[in-house]
Design a protein around this motif. Structure first.
Motif, PDB file in Angstrom:
ATOM      1  N   PRO A  25       0.830  -1.212   0.000  1.00 55.54           N
ATOM      2  CA  PRO A  25       0.000   0.000   0.000  1.00 55.54           C
ATOM      3  C   PRO A  25       0.859   1.255   0.000  1.00 55.54           C
ATOM      4  N   ALA A  26       0.322   2.313  -0.562  1.00 57.86           N
ATOM      5  CA  ALA A  26       1.071   3.573  -0.645  1.00 57.86           C
ATOM      6  C   ALA A  26       1.287   4.186   0.732  1.00 57.86           C
ATOM      7  N   ASP A  27       0.310   4.039   1.624  1.00 57.16           N
ATOM      8  CA  ASP A  27       0.408   4.639   2.948  1.00 57.16           C
ATOM      9  C   ASP A  27      -0.647   4.021   3.858  1.00 57.16           C
ATOM     10  N   LEU A  28      -0.715   4.511   5.089  1.00 57.22           N
ATOM     11  CA  LEU A  28      -1.628   3.956   6.085  1.00 57.22           C
ATOM     12  C   LEU A  28      -3.091   4.166   5.699  1.00 57.22           C
ATOM     13  N   ILE A  77       3.167   0.205  17.766  1.00 55.90           N
ATOM     14  CA  ILE A  77       2.819   1.535  18.266  1.00 55.90           C
ATOM     15  C   ILE A  77       1.835   1.369  19.419  1.00 55.90           C
ATOM     16  N   ASP A  78       2.211   1.835  20.605  1.00 58.66           N
ATOM     17  CA  ASP A  78       1.364   1.705  21.792  1.00 58.66           C
ATOM     18  C   ASP A  78       0.632   3.000  22.145  1.00 58.66           C
ATOM     19  N   GLU A  79       0.961   4.079  21.471  1.00 56.49           N
ATOM     20  CA  GLU A  79       0.345   5.369  21.792  1.00 56.49           C
ATOM     21  C   GLU A  79      -1.088   5.414  21.245  1.00 56.49           C
ATOM     22  N   PRO A  80      -2.067   5.847  22.035  1.00 58.48           N
ATOM     23  CA  PRO A  80      -3.438   5.972  21.528  1.00 58.48           C
ATOM     24  C   PRO A  80      -3.514   6.985  20.388  1.00 58.48           C
ATOM     25  N   ALA A 137       6.509   4.708   7.783  1.00 53.34           N
ATOM     26  CA  ALA A 137       7.899   4.229   7.710  1.00 53.34           C
ATOM     27  C   ALA A 137       7.932   2.705   7.774  1.00 53.34           C
ATOM     28  N   LYS A 138       7.090   2.122   8.615  1.00 55.14           N
ATOM     29  CA  LYS A 138       7.004   0.660   8.711  1.00 55.14           C
ATOM     30  C   LYS A 138       6.525   0.062   7.388  1.00 55.14           C
ATOM     31  N   ILE A 139       5.493   0.671   6.804  1.00 56.69           N
ATOM     32  CA  ILE A 139       4.963   0.171   5.530  1.00 56.69           C
ATOM     33  C   ILE A 139       6.048   0.224   4.448  1.00 56.69           C
ATOM     34  N   LYS A 140       6.757   1.330   4.410  1.00 59.99           N
ATOM     35  CA  LYS A 140       7.814   1.494   3.404  1.00 59.99           C
ATOM     36  C   LYS A 140       8.923   0.464   3.573  1.00 59.99           C
TER      37      LYS A 140
END
Length: 275
Positions: A29-32, A96-99, A114-117
């Motif tokens: 995917p291109a992004d989130l 990622i644990d932040e709400p 960044a993870k997806i990339k």
């Protein structure tokens, strides 16, 4: 205790809205936003209920603007499964644990993208990472099933991808789209469907096509279960009336749906399908 007992068991997904085309093409995917919001009608409905403009849901707003709109919606969804699913997914797939909120939106957007990339977020990789052994997609009787055929012929994906038969449009004789959909089905089976008998024969042909690709379940999305018996000649009259775009009575709609459901149920039973 139940979760501890089953957490390592594989998932057999009888009903989902994944795209067989996307599974076959298996692109990153291109992004989130594309990954998370591109086809999720549950998220869309929540956003609409909060008054978020449609251009930030399915329209021409940028990917970032759509993601920010979802982040702003998040605090209002506490207690809704969407809230918990969102944070489970951020934890399990992105570490990622932040709400998610308006305040954390930019940080999570950057970290997730960044993870997806970095890789590992193609449809097949995510399915395998989730320990899914079978996916039944939701398919219309007039769908081509071409991507199911190609996945079956390819044969190198660890998860089985099979169709599930969803004849809502066949049952929707009271909808303004019914006649156009019948023409779509005619194109798929390459013959005219001028009578209810011919229409049922076409559906049986498609059921056989679905069965050959592993389909073992049907899914009728009924708001109520109709029951009003009618003779074959009467159902044929109702069917032809609908093809002329003439208005139907409530009893005619109920009779048509009853007899079509009975016909479909017999076809499913012959093949051992769940209904």
């Amino acid at each position: 205790r139940l979760f501890s007992a089953c957490r390592s068991e594989p998932i057999f997904d009888w009903h989902c809205h994944l795209s067989p085309k996307e599974i076959y093409e298996n692109e990153t995917p291109a992004d989130l936003t594309q990954l998370w919001l591109g086809g999720d009608h549950y998220k869309w409905r929540a956003m609409r209920s909060l008054g978020i403009p449609e251009n930030k849901i399915t329209g021409d707003a940028s990917s970032y603007e759509k993601f920010r709109a979802w982040a702003c919606a998040m605090p209002y969804l506490l207690g809704n499964p969407l809230y918990h699913w969102t944070h489970l997914e951020l934890q399990r797939y992105f570490d990622i644990d932040e709400p998610l909120s308006e305040d954390s939106c930019d940080r999570i957007w950057e970290a997730a993208n960044a993870k997806i990339k970095a890789g590992g977020f193609t449809p097949r990789a995510l399915i395998e990472k989730s320990n899914v052994v079978c996916v039944a997609t939701t398919d219309d009787p007039a769908d081509s099933l071409d991507y199911h055929r190609m996945l079956k012929e390819e044969g190198d994906f660890s998860c089985k991808v099979i169709p599930a038969f969803r004849p809502d449009k066949a049952l929707g004789i009271d909808l303004p789209t019914f006649t156009d959909w019948v023409h779509d089905l005619e194109g798929r089976v390459n013959r005219r469907l001028d009578s209810f008998e011919e229409f049922c024969d076409a559906l049986a042909t498609r059921i056989e096509d679905f069965d050959s690709l592993g389909c073992r379940a049907s899914d009728q999305a009924l708001t109520e279960v109709p029951f009003l018996r009618a003779e074959p000649g009467e159902v044929n009259r109702i069917y032809k009336k609908a093809l002329r775009d003439d208005a139907l009575t409530a009893d005619e709609v109920a009779a048509y749906k009853t007899e079509l459901l009975r016909y479909l149920a017999k076809e499913y039973a012959q093949r051992g399908w769940a209904m």
